[in-house]
Motif scaffolding. Sequence first.
Motif, mmCIF file in Angstrom:
data_model
loop_
_atom_site.group_PDB
_atom_site.id
_atom_site.type_symbol
_atom_site.label_atom_id
_atom_site.label_comp_id
_atom_site.label_asym_id
_atom_site.label_seq_id
_atom_site.Cartn_x
_atom_site.Cartn_y
_atom_site.Cartn_z
ATOM 1 N N ALA A 1 0.830 -1.208 0.000
ATOM 2 C CA ALA A 1 0.000 0.000 0.000
ATOM 3 C C ALA A 1 0.860 1.252 0.000
ATOM 4 C CB ALA A 1 -0.929 -0.010 1.210
ATOM 5 N N LYS A 2 1.905 1.251 0.816
ATOM 6 C CA LYS A 2 2.811 2.401 0.883
ATOM 7 C C LYS A 2 3.499 2.616 -0.462
ATOM 8 C CE LYS A 2 6.457 4.384 3.797
ATOM 9 N NZ LYS A 2 7.236 4.962 2.707
ATOM 10 N N THR A 3 3.893 1.534 -1.108
ATOM 11 C CA THR A 3 4.568 1.621 -2.409
ATOM 12 C C THR A 3 3.652 2.230 -3.455
ATOM 13 O OG1 THR A 3 5.908 -0.328 -1.863
ATOM 14 C CG2 THR A 3 5.749 0.277 -4.189
ATOM 15 N N VAL A 4 2.379 1.808 -3.453
ATOM 16 C CA VAL A 4 1.414 2.307 -4.438
ATOM 17 C C VAL A 4 1.115 3.783 -4.218
ATOM 18 C CG1 VAL A 4 -0.989 2.129 -5.214
ATOM 19 C CG2 VAL A 4 0.363 0.059 -4.865
ATOM 20 N N VAL A 5 0.927 4.154 -2.963
ATOM 21 C CA VAL A 5 0.419 5.491 -2.638
ATOM 22 C C VAL A 5 1.497 6.561 -2.644
ATOM 23 C CG1 VAL A 5 -0.637 6.879 -0.816
ATOM 24 C CG2 VAL A 5 -1.556 4.626 -1.355
ATOM 25 N N TYR B 1 -6.689 -8.827 -5.735
ATOM 26 C CA TYR B 1 -6.719 -7.464 -6.258
ATOM 27 C C TYR B 1 -7.518 -6.564 -5.324
ATOM 28 C CZ TYR B 1 -6.439 -3.949 -9.977
ATOM 29 O OH TYR B 1 -6.159 -2.829 -10.706
ATOM 30 N N ALA B 2 -8.637 -7.103 -4.805
ATOM 31 C CA ALA B 2 -9.470 -6.336 -3.879
ATOM 32 C C ALA B 2 -8.693 -5.977 -2.618
ATOM 33 C CB ALA B 2 -10.719 -7.139 -3.512
ATOM 34 N N ARG B 3 -7.900 -6.914 -2.097
ATOM 35 C CA ARG B 3 -7.098 -6.651 -0.894
ATOM 36 C C ARG B 3 -6.157 -5.471 -1.109
ATOM 37 N NH1 ARG B 3 -7.525 -11.991 1.706
ATOM 38 N NH2 ARG B 3 -7.122 -13.468 0.022
ATOM 39 N N TYR B 4 -5.419 -5.493 -2.218
ATOM 40 C CA TYR B 4 -4.443 -4.434 -2.488
ATOM 41 C C TYR B 4 -5.128 -3.098 -2.753
ATOM 42 C CZ TYR B 4 -0.664 -7.853 -2.689
ATOM 43 O OH TYR B 4 0.251 -8.821 -2.363
ATOM 44 N N LEU B 5 -6.269 -3.144 -3.425
ATOM 45 C CA LEU B 5 -7.025 -1.928 -3.695
ATOM 46 C C LEU B 5 -7.473 -1.265 -2.389
ATOM 47 C CD1 LEU B 5 -8.611 0.000 -5.598
ATOM 48 C CD2 LEU B 5 -10.483 -1.676 -5.547
ATOM 49 N N VAL B 6 -8.088 -2.050 -1.514
ATOM 50 C CA VAL B 6 -8.574 -1.512 -0.241
ATOM 51 C C VAL B 6 -7.416 -1.069 0.640
ATOM 52 C CG1 VAL B 6 -9.781 -2.094 1.907
ATOM 53 C CG2 VAL B 6 -10.720 -2.820 -0.295
ATOM 54 N N ALA B 7 -6.343 -1.867 0.682
ATOM 55 C CA ALA B 7 -5.187 -1.512 1.511
ATOM 56 C C ALA B 7 -4.588 -0.179 1.070
ATOM 57 C CB ALA B 7 -4.130 -2.614 1.446
ATOM 58 N N SER B 8 -4.495 0.047 -0.229
ATOM 59 C CA SER B 8 -3.908 1.290 -0.739
ATOM 60 C C SER B 8 -4.780 2.494 -0.406
ATOM 61 C CB SER B 8 -3.712 1.190 -2.255
ATOM 62 O OG SER B 8 -2.826 0.139 -2.584
ATOM 63 N N LEU C 1 -5.828 3.593 -9.672
ATOM 64 C CA LEU C 1 -6.166 4.512 -8.590
ATOM 65 C C LEU C 1 -5.912 5.963 -8.988
ATOM 66 C CD1 LEU C 1 -4.931 2.602 -5.429
ATOM 67 C CD2 LEU C 1 -7.222 2.787 -6.358
ATOM 68 N N ARG C 2 -4.871 6.208 -9.753
ATOM 69 C CA ARG C 2 -4.608 7.573 -10.217
ATOM 70 C C ARG C 2 -5.766 8.059 -11.085
ATOM 71 N NH1 ARG C 2 -0.191 6.705 -12.734
ATOM 72 N NH2 ARG C 2 1.279 7.294 -11.088
ATOM 73 N N ASP C 3 -6.228 7.203 -11.995
ATOM 74 C CA ASP C 3 -7.351 7.579 -12.854
ATOM 75 C C ASP C 3 -8.598 7.841 -12.023
ATOM 76 O OD1 ASP C 3 -5.681 7.241 -14.998
ATOM 77 O OD2 ASP C 3 -6.479 5.280 -15.574
ATOM 78 N N PHE C 4 -8.843 6.994 -11.022
ATOM 79 C CA PHE C 4 -10.016 7.148 -10.158
ATOM 80 C C PHE C 4 -9.969 8.470 -9.405
ATOM 81 C CE2 PHE C 4 -11.197 6.536 -5.600
ATOM 82 C CZ PHE C 4 -12.559 6.731 -5.750
#
Length: 285
Positions: A10-14, A94-101, A273-276
């Motif tokens: 999550a930290k890496t994505v955000v 995918y849902a786990r990583y999405l929510v975690a981020s 997530l950037r697009d969202f």
Amino acid sequence: MAIKDLSLAAKTVVDGFMSGINKSTIKGAGLEFSQYRSYQPGDDLRSLDWKMFARSDRYYIRESEVETNISIRFLVDASASMNHSDGDFKKIDYARYLVASLAYLGNLQGDAIGLYVFKDGGIFSMAAKQDYQHLSRLFHQLETIKPEGTFTKPIHYKELYSGAQKRELLIFVTDLYQQNEEIFQLLDTLNTLKHEVVVFQIMAKNELDLDFKGYSSFEDLETGQTIQIDQAVARKNYKEQLEKHLEQMRIKLLDKHIYYRMLTTDQPLDQALRDFLNQRNKLRN
């Protein structure tokens, strides 16, 4: 998604590019200057700009834009269909990583975050709070989700009314597979709470393309029903019917004033997530 530790992933994505999931446009005593307006009886005298008074001999209030902290509740579909995989990853992964981020991002901004998991026997609930220990517990709960059975029955939806009274952001992550409109009953319930609702539909690319190499028998993960098909013969009609079905669901959600976005498990999470966030900011401005 190659990073197995949810908090690190999550930290890496955000970090580095995500910001402003809920930047408010309301006016208040913030740090970012917005505009002046004339003083009105009852205004806080601490907001008077004395320099403007010295120049104009008139009273002005200095307004600023402020950031508002909100409560974010994540709702995760943990029915058996979320176990569907394409390659190395399942839809639930995918849902786990999405929510975690998104939870990590919300926590960075001072938002309270909570988790609701919809599974066959009811709803697991984790009240919204704002602290890092709570975020760690949310990561742990995400990691322990094991999809099984059918989607939660509507009789359990009353548990959603136990949340805070103030307006919240509800983010629902699901594949939107249902038998008797139970998911749309859930969304109707969420709408009655007057919260902002976002739906992320998670799909695998092989679901969209009917591309299951070497398979002619298919099993419904929730009902156990199996069917035999010739993929090459069925693919064209399947894709046409699926496209029609997805468009109907999109229109239904828009009619309910629910933000909808479909994500595929082969789609890079950071770009999704950037697009969202960019689109959400445009809708709010």
